[in-house]
Design an enzyme around this catalytic site. Structure first.
Site, PDB file in Angstrom:
ATOM      1  N   ARG A 196       0.825  -1.227   0.000  1.00 42.66           N
ATOM      2  CA  ARG A 196       0.000   0.000   0.000  1.00 42.66           C
ATOM      3  C   ARG A 196       0.855   1.272   0.000  1.00 42.66           C
ATOM      4  NH1 ARG A 196      -2.997  -3.584  -0.802  1.00 42.66           N
ATOM      5  NH2 ARG A 196      -5.113  -3.824  -0.009  1.00 42.66           N
ATOM      6  N   SER A 252     -10.691  -0.075   3.166  1.00 37.36           N
ATOM      7  CA  SER A 252      -9.959  -0.165   4.438  1.00 37.36           C
ATOM      8  C   SER A 252      -9.474   1.216   4.837  1.00 37.36           C
ATOM      9  CB  SER A 252      -8.742  -1.075   4.286  1.00 37.36           C
ATOM     10  OG  SER A 252      -9.117  -2.354   3.849  1.00 37.36           O
ATOM     11  N   GLU A 275      -4.629   4.161   5.830  1.00 40.70           N
ATOM     12  CA  GLU A 275      -4.333   3.842   4.431  1.00 40.70           C
ATOM     13  C   GLU A 275      -4.857   4.988   3.569  1.00 40.70           C
ATOM     14  OE1 GLU A 275      -6.463   1.471   1.282  1.00 40.70           O
ATOM     15  OE2 GLU A 275      -5.608  -0.114   2.514  1.00 40.70           O
TER      16      GLU A 275
END
Ligand code: EPU
Length: 333
Positions: A161, A232, A329
């Site tokens: 990520r 998320s 994130e």
């Protein structure tokens, strides 16, 4: 080019929160970028480049120029099995187009919300496949140099990520397009347990994998078109193996994932949050999704601040109970 003033960004972010951009321009051709950045510099305006808006949270109004990349274009090179896509294309549409053209490799990434240009920024990943595995080149406009160029996969510094484009060293780069190296040979990627379980068939077709991935996502992740969210909210934290062993003694059910480094273990943030009872809890119109503790949702008229404060309460509780720091994130603005 048309520059609008005082534009509400609510339709341009998947959390569907209001935030006013002082100025706003929609770009349909990357060739418009140099002019826009020159204008912003002249006016001393900060700039923010917006793709699908599916991985960010506006907490404040934006005092500068928001540039919405709405460029289109897909090119299939069958000889080399490469596909080029403009940054403004929708990611899921690209997955379906590749499937229909028998360009294989990104089936597991079906239904991830957002634009093609945003995909490399956080190196999107799901169900055992990460974007970096299929990136050939990323085309960019370099604001500092005022030039267009392209980077190979290595230069993008992909990690979980994460990528060069999230770092300060890459902040002058605007992604204008993506070239993927796909395959003519269908080979299912079935490392993810829930995917294997759902596909009892020993050799599922690419269509079946896409369909199953969509079903799994729809069964536990809310559709941003119906319930504002950004997938998320936190990354899965990486802890030392020692720390993991201590946690595992206290919480024998705690799942874990290997990281490729024997000293480090990745933990599911969703499990930690779920264990602390976060599923379904709310703060005003901001809430934790009923079916997935890692997904924050806007149940109506939540502000960016409501969502942000709820996220802070969540990460604080994980830190005090497990001694694990959660990092968002989602990009917070
Ligand atoms: N779990 C719970 N409670 C929950 C949800 C999950 O205990 O409310 C447990 C599950 O049982 C499982 C673990 O947590 O053991 C992990 O859950 P899941 O498989 O749903 O995956 P995740 O780690 O939460 C990651 C990605 C997702 C991606 C899925 C599938 C991150 C931060 N998220 O989620 O990506 O779709 O794996 O590969 O890495 C996104 O990045 O926005 C995103 C949705």
């Amino acid at each position: 080019m048309k520059i609008q003033q005082e534009v509400d960004l609510k339709p341009f972010n998947s959390f569907a929160v209001s935030a006013i951009a002082a100025e706003f321009a929609e770009v349909s051709d990357p060739a418009q970028l140099p002019e826009l950045f020159a204008y912003a510099e002249q006016q001393h305006l900060p700039t923010f480049v917006l793709g699908g808006g599916s991985n960010l949270l506006w907490v404040n109004d934006y005092p500068g120029l928001v540039i919405h990349l709405a460029t289109r274009g897909l090119k299939f090179d069958r000889e080399n099995m490469r596909v080029q896509a403009a940054a403004g294309e929708n990611w899921h549409d690209l997955v379906i187009n590749c499937l229909n053209n028998k360009f294989y490799g990104i089936e597991n990434l079906a239904l991830i919300p957002g634009s093609v240009g945003a995909a490399p920024v956080q190196n999107i990943g799901a169900y055992g496949v990460e974007l970096e595995q299929v990136v050939h080149r990323v085309s960019v406009f370099d604001r500092q140099a005022g030039t267009f160029r392209s980077l190979d996969r290595e230069a993008c510094e992909f990690a979980y990520r994460d990528s060069l484009f999230k770092q300060s060293t890459g902040s002058q780069l605007v992604i204008t397009g993506l070239e993927l190296q796909l395959s003519a040979q269908w080979e299912p990627q079935l490392q993810y347990q829930a995917l294997r379980d759902a596909l009892a068939d020993s050799l599922p077709s690419a269509e079946q994998v896409v369909q199953t991935v969509c079903q799994i996502r729809q069964s536990k992740l809310p559709d941003p078109g119906q319930l504002g969210n950004a997938g998320s909210f936190f990354k899965n934290p990486v802890v030392s193996t020692d720390k993991y062993k201590k946690l595992k003694e206290e919480f024998p059910e705690l799942p874990s994932y290997p990281t490729g480094d024997t000293d480090l273990v990745k933990l599911p943030a969703a499990w930690l949050l779920d264990h602390l009872g976060w599923k379904g809890r709310s703060r005003g119109a901001a809430a934790v999704h009923d079916l997935h503790a890692l997904v924050l949702v806007n149940t109506g008229d939540a502000t960016g601040e409501d969502i942000y404060l709820l996220a802070q309460e969540m990460s604080t509780s994980v830190l005090s109970r497990f001694g694990v720091a959660l990092q968002p994130e989602v990009t917070i603005l």
